[in-house]
Scaffold this active site. Sequence first.
Site, PDB file in Angstrom:
ATOM      1  N   TYR A  58       0.838  -1.204   0.000  1.00 26.21           N
ATOM      2  CA  TYR A  58       0.000   0.000   0.000  1.00 26.21           C
ATOM      3  C   TYR A  58       0.866   1.245   0.000  1.00 26.21           C
ATOM      4  O   TYR A  58       1.788   1.346   0.801  1.00 26.21           O
ATOM      5  CB  TYR A  58      -0.919   0.018   1.230  1.00 26.21           C
ATOM      6  CG  TYR A  58      -2.358  -0.053   0.782  1.00 26.21           C
ATOM      7  CD1 TYR A  58      -2.969   1.064   0.227  1.00 26.21           C
ATOM      8  CD2 TYR A  58      -3.077  -1.233   0.848  1.00 26.21           C
ATOM      9  CE1 TYR A  58      -4.259   0.998  -0.255  1.00 26.21           C
ATOM     10  CE2 TYR A  58      -4.368  -1.307   0.370  1.00 26.21           C
ATOM     11  CZ  TYR A  58      -4.963  -0.192  -0.182  1.00 26.21           C
ATOM     12  OH  TYR A  58      -6.230  -0.248  -0.663  1.00 26.21           O
ATOM     13  N   GLU A  60      -0.473   4.838  -0.450  1.00 28.21           N
ATOM     14  CA  GLU A  60      -1.266   6.064  -0.619  1.00 28.21           C
ATOM     15  C   GLU A  60      -0.376   7.289  -0.460  1.00 28.21           C
ATOM     16  O   GLU A  60       0.430   7.363   0.464  1.00 28.21           O
ATOM     17  CB  GLU A  60      -2.404   6.100   0.401  1.00 28.21           C
ATOM     18  CG  GLU A  60      -3.522   5.148   0.022  1.00 28.21           C
ATOM     19  CD  GLU A  60      -4.672   5.169   1.024  1.00 28.21           C
ATOM     20  OE1 GLU A  60      -4.438   5.547   2.185  1.00 28.21           O
ATOM     21  OE2 GLU A  60      -5.784   4.796   0.639  1.00 28.21           O
ATOM     22  N   ASP A 204      -6.706  13.648 -24.938  1.00 24.92           N
ATOM     23  CA  ASP A 204      -6.720  12.248 -24.491  1.00 24.92           C
ATOM     24  C   ASP A 204      -6.077  11.416 -25.597  1.00 24.92           C
ATOM     25  O   ASP A 204      -6.686  11.181 -26.638  1.00 24.92           O
ATOM     26  CB  ASP A 204      -8.172  11.832 -24.231  1.00 24.92           C
ATOM     27  CG  ASP A 204      -8.295  10.375 -23.788  1.00 24.92           C
ATOM     28  OD1 ASP A 204      -7.293   9.630 -23.881  1.00 24.92           O
ATOM     29  OD2 ASP A 204      -9.399   9.990 -23.356  1.00 24.92           O
ATOM     30  N   THR A 230      -4.203   6.150 -21.626  1.00 20.17           N
ATOM     31  CA  THR A 230      -4.020   4.810 -21.095  1.00 20.17           C
ATOM     32  C   THR A 230      -2.554   4.453 -21.331  1.00 20.17           C
ATOM     33  O   THR A 230      -1.840   5.150 -22.057  1.00 20.17           O
ATOM     34  CB  THR A 230      -4.885   3.773 -21.836  1.00 20.17           C
ATOM     35  OG1 THR A 230      -4.572   3.846 -23.227  1.00 20.17           O
ATOM     36  CG2 THR A 230      -6.361   4.035 -21.644  1.00 20.17           C
ATOM     37  N   LYS A 233      -2.331   0.628 -24.724  1.00 24.10           N
ATOM     38  CA  LYS A 233      -2.737   0.506 -26.135  1.00 24.10           C
ATOM     39  C   LYS A 233      -1.466   0.563 -26.989  1.00 24.10           C
ATOM     40  O   LYS A 233      -0.624  -0.305 -26.846  1.00 24.10           O
ATOM     41  CB  LYS A 233      -3.804   1.550 -26.448  1.00 24.10           C
ATOM     42  CG  LYS A 233      -5.067   1.325 -25.583  1.00 24.10           C
ATOM     43  CD  LYS A 233      -6.191   2.303 -25.816  1.00 24.10           C
ATOM     44  CE  LYS A 233      -7.352   2.036 -24.847  1.00 24.10           C
ATOM     45  NZ  LYS A 233      -8.419   3.060 -24.966  1.00 24.10           N
ATOM     46  N   ARG A 239      -1.969  -2.505 -18.212  1.00 25.63           N
ATOM     47  CA  ARG A 239      -3.239  -1.775 -18.143  1.00 25.63           C
ATOM     48  C   ARG A 239      -3.121  -0.693 -17.108  1.00 25.63           C
ATOM     49  O   ARG A 239      -2.845  -0.958 -15.945  1.00 25.63           O
ATOM     50  CB  ARG A 239      -4.331  -2.731 -17.675  1.00 25.63           C
ATOM     51  CG  ARG A 239      -5.112  -3.281 -18.764  1.00 25.63           C
ATOM     52  CD  ARG A 239      -6.479  -3.693 -18.325  1.00 25.63           C
ATOM     53  NE  ARG A 239      -7.413  -3.261 -19.334  1.00 25.63           N
ATOM     54  CZ  ARG A 239      -7.448  -3.757 -20.562  1.00 25.63           C
ATOM     55  NH1 ARG A 239      -6.623  -4.676 -20.950  1.00 25.63           N
ATOM     56  NH2 ARG A 239      -8.337  -3.313 -21.410  1.00 25.63           N
TER      57      ARG A 239
HETATM   58  C1  PLP Z   1      -9.396   3.434 -24.130  1.00 26.04           C
HETATM   59  C2  PLP Z   1      -9.715   4.863 -23.931  1.00 26.04           C
HETATM   60  C3  PLP Z   1     -10.045   5.388 -22.676  1.00 26.04           C
HETATM   61  C4  PLP Z   1     -10.373   4.534 -21.472  1.00 26.04           C
HETATM   62  O1  PLP Z   1      -9.488   3.665 -21.061  1.00 26.04           O
HETATM   63  P1  PLP Z   1      -9.890   2.477 -20.039  1.00 26.04           P
HETATM   64  O2  PLP Z   1      -8.536   2.060 -19.619  1.00 26.04           O
HETATM   65  O3  PLP Z   1     -10.625   1.489 -20.849  1.00 26.04           O
HETATM   66  O4  PLP Z   1     -10.689   3.069 -18.953  1.00 26.04           O
HETATM   67  C5  PLP Z   1     -10.211   6.738 -22.545  1.00 26.04           C
HETATM   68  N1  PLP Z   1     -10.094   7.558 -23.602  1.00 26.04           N
HETATM   69  C6  PLP Z   1      -9.823   7.098 -24.829  1.00 26.04           C
HETATM   70  C7  PLP Z   1      -9.710   8.050 -25.965  1.00 26.04           C
HETATM   71  C8  PLP Z   1      -9.637   5.732 -25.036  1.00 26.04           C
HETATM   72  O5  PLP Z   1      -9.394   5.290 -26.263  1.00 26.04           O
END
Ligand code: PLP
Length: 421
Positions: A58, A60, A204, A230, A233, A239
């Site tokens: 932990y 925090e 994003d 994220t 990807k 993750r």
């Molecule tokens: C995949 C994605 C997210 C969310 O990601 P999670 O890990 O699935 O919560 C947010 N914004 C965009 C543009 C994404 O492609």
Amino acid sequence: MSAVPHHQPTLAETDSEIAKLIQAEERRQFECVRMIASENYVSRAVLEATASVLTNKYSEGYAGKRYYQGQVNCDAVEELACSRIQKLFGAEHVNVQPYSGSPANLAVYLAFCKPGDTVMGLGLPAGGHLTHGWSVSITGKYFKSVPYGVRPDTHRIDLDDVRKLALEQRPRMIFCGGTAYARTWDFPAFRAIADEVGAILVADIAHVAGLVAAGVHPTPVGIADVVTSTTHKTLRGPRGGMILCKAQHAKDIDRAVFPGLQGGPHNHTTAALAVAAKEASTPAFKEYAANIVTNAKALGEALAERGFALITGGTDNHLLLVDMTPKGVGGKPYAQALERAGIVCNYNSIPFDPRKPFDPSGVRLGTPAITSRNMGVSEMRAIAGFMDRVVTHIANESELERLRGEIKELCSSFPAPGILL
Ligand SMILES: *Cc1c(COP(=O)(O)O)cnc(C)c1O
């Protein structure tokens, strides 16, 4: 009283059901052409860090300011992750604690908005993400969302529409970035609009983070106030989520993530992210990212030659959105038939889709995972050929079965990172 047994049972001994499912999933990932645009194969090194004892701790708070003792190693892990990500993206500040992309975005709302504030993002049907204010998301329920769209003629972002909406609605925050948009984002144009109306600009880059890190897609760092992403990807990490920002917003972002939204960070994920950031800073990763785009373009061209209709006519990045209408099949039955043949993608709405989201007109294809297996342009042509045969023989199970064998054969020549079969 029993002490810790001398022999610690393995997963297979403790829980053969789960062990078998993991094994089967490993085989599936090896034997299929995986083209879900948000997925990838992480390296064995990233998997090892993810499966480490760091999950037991932990932490925090932030490095040097924790609420529990025993942080000597976890502080160092988080500092390494932060410094590597900062260097990779040229960011002034980074927070690597968000549990995933959606919580990263929610933390940004918490940092800058009050419930009811107006926010703008690309609408979900046009390729945006749920967390950019879509109605069913908490972000659409707690904030006043005014989505922008794409042009009906080109299916590209309509910057005139964005500006007009922004001037009318005076949003507190504008999101750019998406999940099913095959074209480059013009971050400076969004900056100009945000400045005109005094909005916070959030980029994003969840889908394109690896391309951005490698310089294959323009970067919003230094342009947007905040960049969320994220880590799993195109960046090919574990993750997770992260938030990059200018130094002036560092405190607000950090407080929003903890204690605003989350508890303890996932230290095993942080360590795996540090490993992925190290991998992503190599020349080999730059080449990988360039190949993702080369492959996506090659796949698009080969599909177009076979009469597939590509939204926006092609791609600048790692994904393709295909309108199946001219082929006379819905996106869902097509994606299901592809899976029976060993090609895995997702059905997807297309802009102005006349069909319902659960039975839309399109499929989305991505090249990050297959490029991690070193597949190249000639494999993209082969995959386009397979995809064409699936359309032609969509109701012919024995032909799909035959295709599955051929696709398994193709995959057997391309080792997948992290999979030791
Ligand atoms: C995949 C994605 C997210 C969310 O990601 P999670 O890990 O699935 O919560 C947010 N914004 C965009 C543009 C994404 O492609």
